[in-house]
Design an enzyme around this catalytic site. Structure first.
Site, mmCIF file in Angstrom:
data_model
loop_
_atom_site.group_PDB
_atom_site.id
_atom_site.type_symbol
_atom_site.label_atom_id
_atom_site.label_comp_id
_atom_site.label_asym_id
_atom_site.label_seq_id
_atom_site.Cartn_x
_atom_site.Cartn_y
_atom_site.Cartn_z
ATOM 1 N N SER A 63 28.768 80.268 29.040
ATOM 2 C CA SER A 63 29.454 81.345 29.767
ATOM 3 C C SER A 63 30.399 82.133 28.873
ATOM 4 O O SER A 63 30.627 83.323 29.101
ATOM 5 C CB SER A 63 30.246 80.762 30.941
ATOM 6 O OG SER A 63 29.360 80.312 31.927
ATOM 7 N N ALA A 67 31.533 86.404 29.021
ATOM 8 C CA ALA A 67 32.776 86.887 29.642
ATOM 9 C C ALA A 67 32.974 88.356 29.319
ATOM 10 O O ALA A 67 32.820 88.786 28.179
ATOM 11 C CB ALA A 67 33.955 86.059 29.149
ATOM 12 N N HIS A 259 32.057 85.630 42.775
ATOM 13 C CA HIS A 259 32.571 86.916 42.290
ATOM 14 C C HIS A 259 32.149 87.998 43.269
ATOM 15 O O HIS A 259 30.979 88.080 43.649
ATOM 16 C CB HIS A 259 32.035 87.225 40.894
ATOM 17 C CG HIS A 259 32.830 88.292 40.204
ATOM 18 N ND1 HIS A 259 32.800 89.603 40.599
ATOM 19 C CD2 HIS A 259 33.706 88.222 39.176
ATOM 20 C CE1 HIS A 259 33.615 90.310 39.834
ATOM 21 N NE2 HIS A 259 34.184 89.491 38.952
ATOM 22 N N HIS A 369 30.288 82.302 40.662
ATOM 23 C CA HIS A 369 30.821 82.775 39.374
ATOM 24 C C HIS A 369 31.559 81.693 38.599
ATOM 25 O O HIS A 369 31.435 81.614 37.393
ATOM 26 C CB HIS A 369 31.756 83.952 39.647
ATOM 27 C CG HIS A 369 32.280 84.603 38.408
ATOM 28 N ND1 HIS A 369 31.447 85.090 37.421
ATOM 29 C CD2 HIS A 369 33.560 84.873 37.989
ATOM 30 C CE1 HIS A 369 32.181 85.622 36.452
ATOM 31 N NE2 HIS A 369 33.453 85.492 36.765
#
Ligand SMILES: Cc1cc2nc3c(=O)[nH]c(=O)nc-3n(C[C@H](O)[C@H](O)[C@H](O)COP(=O)(O)OP(=O)(O)OC[C@H]3O[C@@H](n4cnc5c(N)ncnc54)[C@H](O)[C@@H]3O)c2cc1C
Length: 615
Positions: A63, A67, A259, A369
């Site tokens: 991840s 970002a 999200h 998310h």
């Protein structure tokens, strides 16, 4: 023991896997090469003799590299640790560990300056000063970003470059394409290594065992547990699941952040979906419904920049009211030139997919998310098992509580990676955590074939997703229990492989998550219960700790949070008067209706070395 209303959930001690065919030894094994793993390994390397860094695929897969928005830190004299702490505690809705938040914020600024010294190149304004922006839930400009919207890629690049500079050092060994399957424990249940599958050559190939005095799990999140997520394919919760099987405490699993603005690509789209960063709303974009009506005003003083759970819930409500499966993000007024400069990756990804943010409304809907919960650790990153540490999204340090404040997760990996390295340096130096021999594997292993992955994701999305209820959670557990039962009959003689180990991890974590969610009969932060739509501080101001009991079933413990955690926090969204006054000035300059959504010139702050000026 608290009652979930769900049947007992069996969790095996280990996954089916071939007997290790090779062995290696280190002082510390760091699992994962995102911001958490790389920060820990790089700092440890200078202080302990042998660090082994293993990662499932290649170094920049995870991840971290995805970002977009940035990393939060108090960098401007207009900001203060007290305000960043306050914003973090409000987002966490009373369940943050205040000491952990204090550590995050007060050590965060130095940690970010160190990252810059290491080579991370954050965006700067015309005067050469670092640009700061704002995201949902923040009342100050405190988000550093790089490449416009490619912050994670730059941080990952800088950390990997730093690793490359020391790769020939005998003190650190790096193995890519190395998937950790399970944790090894000694006769006293101290963690003393891992089993791992390496796609390698020569001696280190296939399943082996790595022995060490300590293991740091930095394996990231669990997004692939849901049908749609912003997380990459490696986010299958392997570290959390291995820790759960070994008997470590996992906490706050029910708090999953969805999200609010993930590009909606149609009903059938699965797996990793494109994120439209909150920073786009930070720069002035806003949400509208089918009829073009803005709906965040009046919901929260921060309107479109309210904390993520508030925005996600408002979107879900509006979708239900209008009978649609998405709403829209309007960025058109920001203009093509600004959008292309500030959000180059997002704009080009949208255009690739047939949407032009400069001229069209973007269809968006919430998607998984971030996992706010994980392996419970103390302030030094130690888990409940001796010898086991957890860092980054895999961990639950307590900094996020019921919901993570935007851009605090990269910071968490950075700050707690340093803390873990410091704690391990001291302990190993003092002769603690001696080498130990792994005990023989016990109990029946479990394995679920990879063909069941979609069934698991569907069951989790349907019953344990954005909105849950006792009925939906029971249905999820029933579906997951049936998958486990069928696998015990049909897949029992299989030895496993990366896909089926990951799928079994999703199953184990999914069952634990649904169990924790069933225990929380209220709505708080990322956990939304249709049947209990309000927050209930009287009965649920606590953490749910889960672990595998000696009998092999999930056992839950409720750990109360002091009521003082709520003091000074207006959880309904208003902010301290001094902050509010200044914000109003920004807001009014940008938007006559009073929503936060200032023009780029007003929102950005540039600074370097602590001096700051408005852009
Ligand atoms: C699209 C997107 C945008 C985001 N934007 C932001 C943002 O702007 N700001 C912010 O603060 N946060 C953001 N986040 C969240 C943040 O990126 C993550 O929480 C953070 O990067 C996690 O870092 P980590 O080091 O814990 O895990 P990761 O970066 O996910 O790294 C995990 C590592 O573990 C490895 N691994 C996994 N399983 C195994 C295994 N079994 N064996 C060996 N290795 C394994 C993976 O391959 C990977 O190397 C965003 C996340 C996404 C997905």
């Amino acid at each position: 023991m608290p009652q979930s209303g769900l049947p007992d959930v069996s969790i095996p001690r280990r996954l089916s896997a071939p007997t290790p065919g090779w062995t290696t030894t280190a002082d510390v094994i760091v699992v994962g090469s995102g911001i958490a793993g790389l920060t820990t390994a790089l700092r440890l390397r200078r202080r302990v003799d042998r660090v082994l860094l293993v990662t499932k695929t290649v170094l920049d897969e995870g991840s971290t590299a995805w970002a977009q928005g940035g990393i939060a830190a108090v960098m401007s004299p207009e900001d203060s640790p007290a305000e960043h702490i306050h914003d973090t505690l409000v987002a966490g809705v009373g369940l943050c560990d205040v000491d952990a938040v204090h550590a995050l914020v007060t050590e965060g600024t130095d940690a970010v300056w160190d990252l810059i010294a290491l080579g991370a190149d954050f965006d700067r304004g015309d005067t050469g000063k670092i640009s700061l922006t704002r995201e949902g839930g923040h009342h100050r400009d405190r988000i550093l970003h790089a490449g416009g919207d490619a912050t994670g890629r730059e941080i990952s690049r800088a950390l990997i470059a730093a690793l490359d500079r020391v790769r020939d050092d005998p003190g650190i060994e790096v193995i890519e394409h190395a998937l950790v399957v399970d944790l090894l424990t000694d006769a006293d249940e101290r963690v003393c290594g891992v089993t791992l599958h390496v796609i390698g050559e020569g001696q280190v190939d296939g399943v082996g065992a790595a022995h060490a005095r300590a293991v740091v799990l930095a394996t990231g999140g669990l997004g692939q547990i849901y049908a749609s997520t912003t997380n990459p394919s490696v986010a299958t919760g392997d570290g959390m699941a291995a820790a759960l099987r070994a008997g470590a405490v996992l906490a706050d699993l029910e708090f999953v952040q969805f999200h609010p603005t993930v590009l909606w690509l149609g009903e059938g789209s699965r797996g990793q979906q494109p994120l439209i960063s909150e920073a786009v709303r930070g720069e002035g974009a806003f949400l509208v419904d089918e009829a073009g009506e803005r709906f965040m005003q009046g919901q929260h003083p921060l309107a479109d920049l309210a904390p993520r759970d508030v925005v996600a819930r408002a979107i879900i409500t509006r979708m239900r009211e209008t009978g649609t499966d998405h709403v829209y993000l309007d960025c058109r007024h920001l203009g093509a030139e600004f959008l292309e400069h500030r959000f180059p990756s997002i704009v080009s990804r949208c255009r690739e997919l047939g949407f032009d943010p400069a001229t069209q409304l973007l269809p968006v809907a919430p998607a998984q998310h971030y996992a706010s919960g994980g392996v419970r650790t103390d302030l030094r990153g130690r888990s409940s098992l001796e010898g086991l540490y957890a860092c980054g999204e895999t961990s639950c340090t307590g900094v996020h509580g019921a919901n993570r404040l935007a851009s605090n997760s990269l910071l968490e990996g950075l700050v707690f990676g340093r803390r873990i390295a410091d704690d391990l340096t001291a302990r190993l130096g003092a002769g603690e955590l001696p080498e130990a021999a792994p005990a023989a594997a016990t109990g029946e292993p479990e394995l679920v074939g990879s063909t069941r992955r979609l069934d698991i994701q569907r069951a989790m999305t349907a019953g344990a997703g954005t909105v849950r209820s006792a009925t939906s959670l029971a249905a999820t557990e029933q579906a997951l229990g049936a998958i486990a039962e069928r696998a015990a009959k049909e897949d029992a003689d299989q030895q496993g492989g990366p896909q089926s180990w990951e799928t079994t991890n999703l199953l184990h974590l999914g069952r634990a998550l649904a169990y924790a969610a069933a225990l929380r009969e209220e709505t708080r932060g990322g956990h939304v219960r249709e049947d209990f739509p309000s927050r209930d501080d009287e009965h649920f101001l606590h953490h749910v700790h889960l672990r595998r009991s000696g009998a092999g079933v999930l056992a839950a413990e409720v750990v109360p949070v002091p009521r003082s955690n709520l003091e000074g926090l207006d959880l309904d969204g208003s902010m301290p008067v001094d902050v509010l006054d200044e914000d109003r000035a920004d807001v009014e300059g940008a938007d006559s209706e009073g929503a936060v959504g200032a023009s780029p010139a007003v929102r950005h702050t540039n600074l370097v070395n602590g001096t700051e000026e408005k852009a």
